[in-house]
Write an enzyme that holds these catalytic residues in place. Structure first.
Site, PDB file in Angstrom:
ATOM      1  N   GLY A   1       0.817  -1.210   0.000  1.00 24.71           N
ATOM      2  CA  GLY A   1       0.000   0.000   0.000  1.00 24.71           C
ATOM      3  C   GLY A   1       0.850   1.259   0.000  1.00 24.71           C
TER       4      GLY A   1
ATOM      5  CE1 TYR B   1      -8.751  -0.035   8.702  1.00 22.68           C
ATOM      6  CE2 TYR B   1      -9.057   1.232  10.720  1.00 22.68           C
ATOM      7  CZ  TYR B   1      -8.289   0.901   9.619  1.00 22.68           C
ATOM      8  OH  TYR B   1      -7.056   1.482   9.444  1.00 22.68           O
TER       9      TYR B   1
ATOM     10  CB  SER C   1      -5.271   1.249  13.564  1.00 15.84           C
ATOM     11  OG  SER C   1      -6.125   2.351  13.797  1.00 15.84           O
TER      12      SER C   1
ATOM     13  CG  ASN D   1      -1.111   3.134  -3.847  1.00 17.19           C
ATOM     14  OD1 ASN D   1      -1.046   2.070  -3.241  1.00 17.19           O
ATOM     15  ND2 ASN D   1      -2.261   3.731  -4.096  1.00 17.19           N
TER      16      ASN D   1
ATOM     17  N   GLY E   1      -1.517   7.598   1.355  1.00 22.97           N
ATOM     18  CA  GLY E   1      -1.625   7.694   2.801  1.00 22.97           C
ATOM     19  C   GLY E   1      -0.295   7.500   3.503  1.00 22.97           C
ATOM     20  CB  ILE E   2       0.467   5.964   6.788  1.00 19.39           C
ATOM     21  CG1 ILE E   2      -0.292   6.969   7.666  1.00 19.39           C
ATOM     22  CG2 ILE E   2       1.695   5.438   7.530  1.00 19.39           C
ATOM     23  CD1 ILE E   2      -0.938   6.369   8.894  1.00 19.39           C
ATOM     24  N   GLY E   3       1.359   4.809   3.927  1.00 23.48           N
ATOM     25  CA  GLY E   3       2.262   3.955   3.156  1.00 23.48           C
ATOM     26  C   GLY E   3       3.111   4.736   2.182  1.00 23.48           C
TER      27      GLY E   3
END
Length: 332
Positions: free
Chosen positions: A27, A181, A156, A29, A31-33
């Protein structure tokens, strides 16, 4: 993850060099990633973005190369919701050793209805946890080929108030999008800690740590067009929140430290320094429910049954539970 007592204080803006290392960020690409990948690429390492969407991956690569001249960065197609595709994704890495993988990718649904992957797993559980569980099994030969490789799992803060129901991991009886989630992120964190316990039992050189980003808001995140664009209005509206939380660029810091810091250890939890919500990354005490090794072992067995991966790590001799099924096998 060896200790170095003479190492200077950790500085998020002066990262150690890592030429010759290869890091995979799932991931990477958005946000945090994205920021994990950008920051790691500034160390001279080769950084591989594992992304489902090729167009978004290319946008992230363009942004990183613009921000980090000479960055050694590329992307592979990685769909964690499709377990049958993961072997091909690992093959496409085309490396002989992997020095770290950051399990960051995830799906977050805000509203019902409940959805499933093509394998029949609840979408968030199947992607966030089972996909990474299976991927780790496939990556283990590459991780074992590198000296002191690291598996870093991004959990999270939302998981702190959740508890796992081992009898309803797929949320068939009790599906609430936000709760589900949070539980999938909790499952990831249990997995990261249990993985390290099993690696230690088996004498592996690979170590596994868990991190969380604290409170990370888009509105406090610097622009990285076209990956992320922050308007002036959004920035002004979010300014008061900066007293308690931070942007996603800062949310990346615990994962980056867990990958790079020689003093980091397997089995540790890393998060922001101030109230676990913002600030520089630090090692923090594991949350009380994460210390429940019986839940972690039960989740491991269920995950092994559902994915048919990580059999080689088998059962921990100290696990106080009835052990049966494919996870107890001593060989893959």
């Amino acid at each position: 993850m060896s200790s170095t007592s003479s190492a200077p204080p950790w500085d998020v803006h002066r990262l150690p060099r890592a030429e010759g290392s290869v890091f995979l960020v799932t991931g990477g690409n958005a946000g945090i990633g994205y920021f994990i990948a950008e920051q790691l690429s500034a160390t001279g390492a080769t950084v591989v973005l594992g992304c489902r969407n090729p167009a978004r991956a290319e946008a992230a690569l363009t942004s990183i190369r613009h921000r980090v001249p000479g960055a050694q960065v590329r992307a592979i197609r990685l769909d964690l919701a499709d377990l049958s595709s993961l072997s091909a994704a690992v093959e496409s890495l085309e490396v002989s050793a992997l020095h770290a993988v950051v399990h960051n990718a995830g799906v977050a649904l805000d509203d019902p209805p409940r959805r499933e992957t093509g394998d029949g797993h609840e979408l968030m559980f199947g992607t966030n946890h089972l996909g990474h569980f299976a991927l780790t099994g496939l990556l283990m030969p590459l991780l074992s080929a590198a000296p002191a490789a690291r598996v870093v799992t991004v959990g999270s803060f939302a998981a702190k108030s959740e508890r796992l129901d081992l009898d309803d991991l797929q949320s068939r009886r009790d599906y609430q999008a936000k709760r589900t989630y949070g539980r999938t992120k909790l499952a990831q964190m249990y997995f990261g800690l249990e993985l390290d316990r099993r690696l230690r039992t088996h004498g592996s050189s690979v170590e596994s740590a868990v991190v969380h980003p604290g409170g990370a808001l888009d509105a406090l995140t610097p622009s990285r067009p076209p990956v992320h664009v922050r308007s002036l209005g959004a920035r002004l509206r979010a300014a008061p929140a900066a007293l308690l939380v931070q942007g996603k660029h800062a949310g990346a810091w615990p994962a980056v430290r867990a990958v790079l810091d020689p003093a980091a250890r397997g089995g540790q939890l890393w998060g922001p320094r101030l109230f676990s919500l913002r600030g520089a990354p630090r090692h923090e005490a594991a949350w009380s429910h994460l210390a429940d090794t019986a839940v972690a072992a039960g989740l491991w067995d269920a995950s092994c049954d559902l994915t048919d991966h990580l059999r080689s790590l088998g059962a921990r001799p100290s696990a106080r539970r009835r052990l049966s099924g494919p996870c107890d096998a001593s060989n893959s």
